[in-house]
Scaffold this active site. Structure first.
Site, short mmCIF file in Angstrom:
data_model
loop_
_atom_site.label_atom_id
_atom_site.label_comp_id
_atom_site.label_asym_id
_atom_site.label_seq_id
_atom_site.Cartn_x
_atom_site.Cartn_y
_atom_site.Cartn_z
N ASN A 211 0.85 -1.20 0.00
CA ASN A 211 0.00 0.00 0.00
C ASN A 211 0.88 1.24 0.00
O ASN A 211 2.10 1.15 0.01
CB ASN A 211 -0.96 -0.03 1.19
CG ASN A 211 -0.20 -0.05 2.49
OD1 ASN A 211 0.47 0.91 2.84
ND2 ASN A 211 -0.29 -1.17 3.22
N ASP A 280 -4.20 -6.26 5.28
CA ASP A 280 -5.22 -7.08 5.94
C ASP A 280 -5.10 -8.55 5.53
O ASP A 280 -5.42 -9.44 6.29
CB ASP A 280 -6.62 -6.56 5.58
CG ASP A 280 -6.86 -5.20 6.21
OD1 ASP A 280 -6.34 -4.97 7.32
OD2 ASP A 280 -7.54 -4.37 5.58
N LYS A 290 8.90 -17.22 -10.22
CA LYS A 290 8.18 -16.12 -10.87
C LYS A 290 7.01 -16.66 -11.72
O LYS A 290 7.22 -17.59 -12.51
CB LYS A 290 9.15 -15.34 -11.75
CG LYS A 290 8.57 -14.07 -12.29
CD LYS A 290 9.60 -13.29 -13.09
CE LYS A 290 8.91 -12.20 -13.86
NZ LYS A 290 9.74 -11.60 -14.88
N PRO A 307 -2.73 -11.67 10.86
CA PRO A 307 -3.05 -11.44 12.28
C PRO A 307 -3.11 -9.94 12.56
O PRO A 307 -2.43 -9.15 11.91
CB PRO A 307 -1.86 -12.07 13.01
CG PRO A 307 -0.75 -12.10 12.01
CD PRO A 307 -1.40 -12.24 10.66
N ASP A 308 -3.91 -9.54 13.53
CA ASP A 308 -3.95 -8.14 13.95
C ASP A 308 -2.87 -7.95 15.02
O ASP A 308 -3.00 -8.42 16.16
CB ASP A 308 -5.34 -7.81 14.51
CG ASP A 308 -5.50 -6.32 14.74
OD1 ASP A 308 -4.54 -5.69 15.26
OD2 ASP A 308 -6.57 -5.77 14.41
N LYS A 339 -12.81 0.92 16.31
CA LYS A 339 -11.50 0.27 16.35
C LYS A 339 -10.96 0.22 17.78
O LYS A 339 -10.34 -0.75 18.20
CB LYS A 339 -10.53 1.08 15.48
CG LYS A 339 -9.83 0.21 14.47
CD LYS A 339 -9.24 1.03 13.37
CE LYS A 339 -10.05 0.86 12.11
NZ LYS A 339 -9.45 1.41 10.93
N LYS A 343 -10.23 -3.46 19.23
CA LYS A 343 -8.85 -3.84 19.52
C LYS A 343 -8.51 -3.67 21.00
O LYS A 343 -7.42 -4.03 21.44
CB LYS A 343 -7.88 -3.02 18.66
CG LYS A 343 -8.11 -3.26 17.17
CD LYS A 343 -7.13 -2.50 16.30
CE LYS A 343 -7.57 -2.54 14.85
NZ LYS A 343 -6.61 -3.19 13.95
O1 C5P Z 1 -7.80 -2.61 11.50
P1 C5P Z 1 -7.12 -1.43 10.95
O2 C5P Z 1 -6.03 -1.80 9.97
O3 C5P Z 1 -7.95 -0.37 10.37
O4 C5P Z 1 -6.43 -0.77 12.24
C1 C5P Z 1 -5.39 0.10 12.18
C2 C5P Z 1 -4.53 -0.02 13.41
O5 C5P Z 1 -4.24 -1.37 13.73
C3 C5P Z 1 -3.18 0.60 13.17
O6 C5P Z 1 -2.69 1.04 14.41
C4 C5P Z 1 -2.38 -0.58 12.62
O7 C5P Z 1 -0.99 -0.38 12.79
C5 C5P Z 1 -2.89 -1.72 13.45
N1 C5P Z 1 -2.92 -3.02 12.75
C6 C5P Z 1 -2.11 -4.04 13.18
N2 C5P Z 1 -2.15 -5.26 12.54
C7 C5P Z 1 -3.00 -5.47 11.52
C8 C5P Z 1 -3.85 -4.43 11.07
C9 C5P Z 1 -3.77 -3.22 11.72
O8 C5P Z 1 -1.31 -3.85 14.09
N3 C5P Z 1 -3.03 -6.64 10.93
#
Ligand code: C5P
Length: 398
Positions: A211, A280, A290, A307-308, A339, A343
């Site tokens: 991104n 995501d 390749k 993973p978040d 959020k 979180k």
């Molecule tokens: O869920 P979203 O991406 O919108 O949330 C953004 C926040 O969560 C940011 O602080 C980002 O660094 C963190 N984040 C994370 N791991 C992910 C997705 C987001 O730490 N997989």
């Protein structure tokens, strides 16, 4: 343009050395940040640069002579140093360091330094043999023991054609040191862990999903935390930015790499700030070789959720104080608050993508238990400083 040194008075001492020409740029940078710069030159400096240059850049008369008749009380050494918040000598020659180390007061600058009641920083610049000479080593050790800040020197190519230690730090690096000096140490003794930049999820060995995050906001925060006295570890996705001075940087590429690097450090952190734009999804079936166009059809790319990282750290028992970012293109407040809930983090920093992505300026809104706090639009470095102050207040660090 934000002025981070508004109202700060800096005496800039210039001594004889070829690096004196770089002091002109330093004056410009300091003045641009709002500092009042009073230049004092040694006689030797006058062989390399002129007082006129520095008078024009600083907007003040330059002093070189102890017996300057412009001071009504004939006490330039006292008057000039009493008005200063900081004396910075850049470049500082071997001779000047020797004179200060021994408390000599044989010209205006040395006398001001001896008479000062404010901190002193020096940026040595000299030939590498002079820097390595045991006499210089002794003098520098003495100055450090006396509480003088020694900035550099750097290694590299020298004006004399030799290569080694003794180059003056670049003006931008000296500006950073001055900014750090004036930053209140609100996070002294704290361990701060950050993520910044995008992640890169491989499709094959040469392609991937990523991104447009530039990493600038995360890097500005790492720098502000370091300047506020914290030990800072920055886990960074692929970006084209220089590591802020004094920050430990861990380079990663994918979200899984980022998660592993963060989890390895999270236990020791007091504060975790997740600024990275983590993908995501990653490609479940990344190709080892390749992908070729002539295989027929469109390659099937299967995505799995990443993973978040932030939620994972927030769920740790006795984990750090967690700060998340919400970069949105609309409905900032609703999404940011959601959020924060999802979180389970005490502070979410919201910004509209159209305000900040990729640029130097940004607009932030802070969401915490006490409510909604919009910060005025400003440069990322100023916002970073304000956010660090907010975090220090919330964590009781100051
Ligand atoms: O869920 P979203 O991406 O919108 O949330 C953004 C926040 O969560 C940011 O602080 C980002 O660094 C963190 N984040 C994370 N791991 C992910 C997705 C987001 O730490 N997989």
């Amino acid at each position: 343009m934000t002025m981070e040194l508004n109202g700060k008075r800096v005496v800039l001492g210039i001594t004889g050395g070829i690096a004196a020409y770089k002091a002109a740029e330093l004056v410009r940078l300091l003045v641009r940040q709002g500092a009042e710069v009073q230049v004092a030159m040694t006689e030797g400096a006058g062989h390399f640069v002129t007082a006129t240059t520095f008078q024009a850049l600083s907007g003040r008369p330059v002093f070189t002579d102890q017996w300057d008749a412009r001071m009504p009380n004939a006490m330039a050494h006292i008057d000039l140093s009493r008005q200063a918040d900081l004396i910075l000598v850049a470049p500082a020659s071997a001779d000047f360091l020797a004179r200060v180390a021994h408390g000599l007061a044989d010209d205006l600058l040395a006398t001001m330094v001896l008479a000062r009641d404010c901190p002193l920083m020096v940026a040595p610049a000299m030939n590498r043999q002079m820097w390595e000479n045991p006499a210089t080593r002794r003098n520098v050790a003495q100055l450090a023991a006396d509480g003088v800040g020694i900035l550099g020197p750097a290694s590299g190519e020298q004006a004399c054609g030799e290569i080694g230690a003794g180059r003056m730090l670049e003006p931008e690096e000296l500006l950073e040191a001055v900014l750090a000096f004036f930053t209140p140490k609100l996070l002294a003794g704290k361990n701060v862990l950050l993520t910044a930049g995008p992640t890169f999820e491989a499709v094959d060995p040469v392609r991937g999903i990523t991104n447009l995050s530039s990493g600038r906001m995360g890097y500005a925060l790492a720098r502000a935390a370091q300047q506020a006295g914290a030990e800072v570890t920055l886990v960074s996705g692929p970006v084209a930015l220089a590591t802020p001075a004094g920050v430990t940087r861990v380079d990663v590429r994918s979200a899984l790499d980022m998660q592993a690097a963060v989890m390895a450090k999270a236990g020791a952190a007091d504060i975790f700030i997740a600024v990275a734009a983590v993908a995501d999804y990653r490609v479940a079936n990344a190709a080892e070789h390749k992908l070729k166009k002539d295989l027929g059809g469109v390659p099937p790319i299967e995505l799995v959720e990443n993973p978040d990282i932030l939620a994972g750290v927030a769920a740790l028992e006795n984990g750090p104080f967690c700060v998340g970012f919400a970069a949105e293109s609309q409905n900032l407040e609703a999404y940011a608050q959601a959020k924060r809930q999802k979180k389970q983090v005490p502070l979410i920093v919201g910004n509209l993508i159209q305000d900040g992505f990729g640029g130097d300026d940004n607009r932030l809104v802070l969401f915490d238990d006490n409510g909604v706090h919009p910060l005025p639009p400003a440069s990322k470095s100023v916002l970073a400083r304000q956010l660090i102050e907010h975090i220090a207040t919330l964590t009781g660090a100051n």
